[in-house]
Design an enzyme around this catalytic site. Structure first.
Site, short mmCIF file in Angstrom:
data_model
loop_
_atom_site.label_atom_id
_atom_site.label_comp_id
_atom_site.label_asym_id
_atom_site.label_seq_id
_atom_site.Cartn_x
_atom_site.Cartn_y
_atom_site.Cartn_z
N GLY A 75 -80.76 -23.07 14.84
CA GLY A 75 -80.20 -22.07 13.93
C GLY A 75 -81.29 -21.47 13.08
N GLY A 87 -81.83 -19.23 9.05
CA GLY A 87 -81.28 -18.57 7.87
C GLY A 87 -82.27 -17.52 7.43
N LYS A 88 -82.28 -17.19 6.13
CA LYS A 88 -83.18 -16.14 5.63
C LYS A 88 -84.65 -16.52 5.77
CE LYS A 88 -80.91 -13.19 2.21
NZ LYS A 88 -79.76 -13.97 1.69
N ASP A 102 -74.06 -23.01 -2.28
CA ASP A 102 -74.08 -22.18 -1.07
C ASP A 102 -73.19 -22.81 0.02
OD1 ASP A 102 -74.79 -19.93 0.39
OD2 ASP A 102 -76.76 -20.70 0.97
#
Ligand code: ADP
Ligand code: MG
Length: 319
Positions: free
Chosen positions: A30, A32-33, A148
């Site tokens: 995966g 993310g940012k 988050d």
């Protein structure tokens, strides 16, 4: 500073090359940012892990302190089984690598938006919600807020058969007792609580709002506040504009709706706490084993009902 960051860590940061102790295997797990997560195998043991590669410089800024904060939070929760375990840490000139327990079942996001066979039943959601609350109650007892919580940051140890949850991504987490400033902390629009949008004080209740949104999505496959654009989403959140109609909650037990309503409350002080939520009657009930909107629809009819899926496609799920 007083922004709630925890930067004292106990884990040794190794300067050895990561690849002398691990082999990267398979595809990306995966991203993310600012992070890429890849599956790896420890050469000495053959054990699988997830390596999270974090860039130290982001947008021209030194973010090493943010990464130390993430490590410190993981350390503080290492006795809780529902918080992902941290195995080792490596550092290069440009990156810090967190070697994490591998949650092989992927994000609960994928099953939230799935149809029929792959979607959660209400009984699944009860079991997973208890685990999420157990992990979050642990963090809150230690004065840590995650900030988050969303379906991309709640992983599964296995997808089929459905395993247990692991909470990941403590990049925005903070210690409660010394937060004075929250200005730049902003989670994902659809999941953030009204107080974040209004720059009001954040607290453990901020996570509880997100758990209300998560539970809604797990049960219905729909994101409760998602608007056509960011502005509409923010308006929906600040007005707590939620659809609790029979249509959306077809086949879901009334206590489930009551549970969500105890969390999606604008005033953070009136929201249920993690401990209170663990004692909610819904989590100790036994609904019908097949009660789920996706399962109630016959296979043929559910195929031509596009409104069953989320209105917008995946914001940041791996391709
Ligand atoms: P970011 O801070 O960039 O969002 P995350 O920690 O959320 O980084 O990791 C990004 C994605 O990588 C997650 O949404 C998830 O899909 C995957 N991932 C993260 N940690 C693990 C893990 N321990 N096991 C398996 N997959 C993981
Ligand atoms: Mg994430």
């Amino acid at each position: 500073m007083r922004n709630g960051m925890m930067t004292k860590i106990h884990t040794r940061i190794s300067a050895d090359p990561f690849t002398s102790n691990y082999d990267l295997v398979g595809k990306e797990l995966g991203r993310g940012k600012f992070a890429v997560v890849k599956k790896c195998v420890e050469k000495a043991t053959g054990q699988q892990y997830a390596a999270k590669f974090l860039r130290k410089r982001r947008k021209g800024q030194d973010c090493r302190m943010d990464i130390l904060n993430e490590i410190a939070v993981l350390e503080s929760a290492k006795t809780n089984p529902y918080v992902v375990a941290l195995h080792e840490v490596y550092e290069t000139n440009t990156e810090i690598i967190l070697v994490l327990e591998c949650a092989a079942g992927g994000e609960i996001f994928d099953q939230c938006v799935a149809d029929n066979d792959d979607a959660f039943t209400e009984i699944d959601v009860i079991r997973l919600a208890k685990q999420i609350l157990n992990g979050v109650a642990f963090l809150h007892r230690n004065n840590v807020v995650h900030l988050d919580l969303k379906p991309q940051n709640i992983l599964l140890t296995s997808a089929r058969p459905l395993g247990d949850i692991r909470i990941v991504d403590f990049g925005l987490s903070r210690r409660m007792d010394d937060i004075t400033e929250v200005r730049e902390i902003l989670g994902t629009p659809e999941y953030v609580a009204p107080e974040i949008l209004n720059y009001e004080p954040i607290s453990t209740a901020t996570d509880m709002w997100s758990i209300g949104v998560l539970t809604y999505v797990m049960l219905t496959g729909e994101s409760p506040f998602q608007g056509d654009d960011k502005q509409q989403t923010f308006l929906n959140i600040s007005q707590v504009n939620v659809d609790y109609s029979q249509d959306t909650f077809e086949g879901i037990s009334p206590p489930a709706v009551d549970f969500i309503k105890s969390l999606l409350i604008k005033n953070p002080r009136k929201r249920a706490t993690a401990e209170e939520s663990l004692n909610h009657p819904w989590l100790n009930s036994l609904p019908h084993p097949h009660s789920h909107p996706h399962l109630l629809a016959s296979p043929a009819s559910s195929l031509d009902e596009p409104e069953m899926s989320m209105s917008e496609s995946d914001p940041e799920s791996p391709a």
